[in-house]
Structure formats: C-alpha cells, structure tokens
Design a protein around this motif. Structure first.
Motif, short mmCIF file in Angstrom:
data_model
loop_
_atom_site.label_atom_id
_atom_site.label_comp_id
_atom_site.label_asym_id
_atom_site.label_seq_id
_atom_site.Cartn_x
_atom_site.Cartn_y
_atom_site.Cartn_z
N LEU A 173 5.65 4.86 6.84
CA LEU A 173 5.80 5.29 5.45
C LEU A 173 4.43 5.50 4.80
N LEU A 174 3.53 4.55 4.98
CA LEU A 174 2.18 4.67 4.43
C LEU A 174 1.44 5.83 5.08
N LEU A 175 1.59 5.98 6.38
CA LEU A 175 0.93 7.08 7.09
C LEU A 175 1.36 8.43 6.53
N GLY A 176 2.65 8.59 6.29
CA GLY A 176 3.14 9.85 5.72
C GLY A 176 2.54 10.14 4.37
N GLN A 177 2.43 9.10 3.54
CA GLN A 177 1.84 9.28 2.21
C GLN A 177 0.36 9.66 2.30
N LEU A 178 -0.38 8.92 3.11
CA LEU A 178 -1.82 9.17 3.19
C LEU A 178 -2.14 10.49 3.89
N SER A 179 -1.25 10.93 4.76
CA SER A 179 -1.48 12.16 5.51
C SER A 179 -1.33 13.42 4.67
N THR A 180 -1.00 13.26 3.40
CA THR A 180 -0.99 14.42 2.52
C THR A 180 -2.41 14.88 2.22
N GLY A 181 -3.39 14.04 2.52
CA GLY A 181 -4.79 14.38 2.30
C GLY A 181 -5.47 14.82 3.59
N ALA A 182 -6.18 15.93 3.53
CA ALA A 182 -6.81 16.51 4.73
C ALA A 182 -7.83 15.56 5.37
N ASP A 183 -8.62 14.86 4.57
CA ASP A 183 -9.63 13.96 5.13
C ASP A 183 -8.97 12.86 5.95
N LEU A 201 0.84 -1.21 0.00
CA LEU A 201 0.00 0.00 0.00
C LEU A 201 0.87 1.26 0.00
N ALA A 202 1.98 1.23 0.73
CA ALA A 202 2.90 2.38 0.73
C ALA A 202 3.47 2.59 -0.67
N TYR A 203 3.90 1.50 -1.29
CA TYR A 203 4.44 1.59 -2.65
C TYR A 203 3.39 2.16 -3.62
N LEU A 204 2.18 1.64 -3.54
CA LEU A 204 1.11 2.12 -4.43
C LEU A 204 0.81 3.60 -4.19
N SER A 205 0.83 4.01 -2.93
CA SER A 205 0.50 5.41 -2.63
C SER A 205 1.62 6.34 -3.08
N ILE A 206 2.85 5.85 -3.09
CA ILE A 206 3.98 6.67 -3.56
C ILE A 206 3.94 6.79 -5.08
N SER A 207 3.61 5.69 -5.75
CA SER A 207 3.73 5.65 -7.20
C SER A 207 2.52 6.18 -7.96
N ASN A 208 1.37 6.33 -7.29
CA ASN A 208 0.17 6.74 -8.01
C ASN A 208 -0.71 7.61 -7.10
N LYS A 209 -0.80 8.88 -7.43
CA LYS A 209 -1.56 9.84 -6.62
C LYS A 209 -3.03 9.44 -6.49
N GLU A 210 -3.62 8.98 -7.57
CA GLU A 210 -5.03 8.57 -7.53
C GLU A 210 -5.22 7.34 -6.65
N CYS A 211 -4.27 6.45 -6.71
CA CYS A 211 -4.33 5.26 -5.87
C CYS A 211 -4.18 5.66 -4.40
N ARG A 212 -3.26 6.60 -4.12
CA ARG A 212 -3.09 7.09 -2.74
C ARG A 212 -4.39 7.67 -2.22
N LYS A 213 -5.06 8.44 -3.04
CA LYS A 213 -6.34 9.03 -2.63
C LYS A 213 -7.38 7.94 -2.36
N ALA A 214 -7.43 6.95 -3.23
CA ALA A 214 -8.38 5.84 -3.07
C ALA A 214 -8.09 5.06 -1.78
N ILE A 215 -6.81 4.82 -1.50
CA ILE A 215 -6.44 4.09 -0.28
C ILE A 215 -6.88 4.87 0.95
N SER A 216 -6.70 6.17 0.92
CA SER A 216 -7.02 7.00 2.09
C SER A 216 -8.50 6.99 2.43
N PHE A 217 -9.36 6.61 1.46
CA PHE A 217 -10.80 6.58 1.70
C PHE A 217 -11.35 5.18 1.99
N VAL A 218 -10.46 4.18 2.00
CA VAL A 218 -10.92 2.83 2.32
C VAL A 218 -11.32 2.79 3.79
#
Length: 189
Positions: A73-83, A32-49
C-alpha cells in the motif's frame, strides 16, 4: 524535510520499518501509508527520506502477510513520484518479489501489489523489465478473481503493458508508413 503537525519524525518512522520487531515495522508501514494517502506533501516528504526504498523492498520480501499488505500500500502511494520509482528500481530483486506477491492468496495484497506495479510502470519506468518478466501471464489469472479491485488493477496493468508493446513496435510501423507515403508521392510525380 518539512515538519507536519502531529506527525512523528519521518526519519524515525522509516527507521522503524527496518526494525526486528514485526509489530513495530507493520505499524510504521501502516502509519506511513495512511499519511501518504491523506497528505500529498507528506507523501512527497516520505518518498525522500533516506532508506525508504530499501526498507520497502525488504518489507515486500517479508513472509509476514500484514507487512506485505502495508508495504505494498505504501509502495503504491510513494510510486506516484518519479524519483521514488527510480530509487525503488535500483533495489536488487524488488520487482521480481513484487511479481511473486501477485500470486498471493490474499486479495488485499494482490490488489495493492497490482496497484503499486501500475504506479511503477508509469512514464516508462520499469516497463521493459515488466515486459521481459512476462508480467501479463502472471496477471491473467487475477482477471478471474472474485475481488473486483484485483480484476480492475490487473486489467489496468495489462493494458499499460500492452500499450507499451505497441509503443515499442511503433517506430517500425511508422517507418513502413513513411515508406508507403514516399512511394505514393513518387508515383504521383
């Protein structure tokens, strides 16, 4: 939630984070960390699961260093989104566990946690809690780390918190300046 070619179901991957099997949880967090780093849309989708914030809070609290590393690592990536920042902030004790992880002997964990904390305090979210927790005193020892990434992230987080303190005290300062300007104008009349 959008489908991403070649990516397993995100709901299943997030559910795997809470698995009793540590290897499964660790692999899910890493992927999930790798996916969130490599694809912004995927990171956004992960953050809403549903359940992602809760699962990450549990992984950060784990005694397993590899889980802590991947979760931070995943937390840092997902925390770029306010929600997501708001959802993670609702997890009881999660912020204090993150602060404890700064004291880890593992520079990768220190670096990832400091970076995640930087993301969490963006736009004022969690800033007051971090200041009250005296995060700066926890970060100061990291400034002498041999790992430049740790130093850089600790210094950046201290700067964000320092600027927050200035921002908090600004209304008082502005009031004094306004009063001084009022007095000067009164004298000229």
């Amino acid at each position: 939630m959008g489908d991403f070619e070649g990516v397993p179901d995100l709901n299943l991957m997030v559910a795997a984070l809470s698995s009793q099997n540590m290897v499964k949880s660790q692999n899910a967090a890493g992927l999930l960390a790798y996916l969130s780093i490599s694809n912004k849309e995927c990171r956004k989708a992960i953050s809403f699961v549903p359940g992602i914030a809760e699962a990450l809070a549990q992984l950060i609290a784990s005694d397993n260093v590899d889980l802590q590393h991947n979760a931070a690592l995943l937390l840092g990536q997902l925390s770029t989104g306010a929600d997501f920042r708001h959802a993670f902030g609702k997890q009881p004790g999660a912020l204090s566990v993150l602060l404890t992880r700064l004291l880890s002997n593992d520079p990768d964990i220190q670096c990832n946690v400091a970076w995640a904390l930087r993301q969490l305090v963006m736009n004022g979210v969690h800033r007051d809690a971090m200041i009250k927790a005296r995060t700066s005193s926890t970060l100061r020892p990291l400034l002498s780390s041999y790992d430049e990434r740790v130093k850089e992230n600790a210094l950046a987080l201290i700067e964000i918190l320092r600027l927050s303190l200035i921002h908090i005290s600004e209304p008082t300062r502005l009031l004094s300046i306004s009063y001084a300007v009022f007095c000067l104008k009164k004298k000229k009349l």
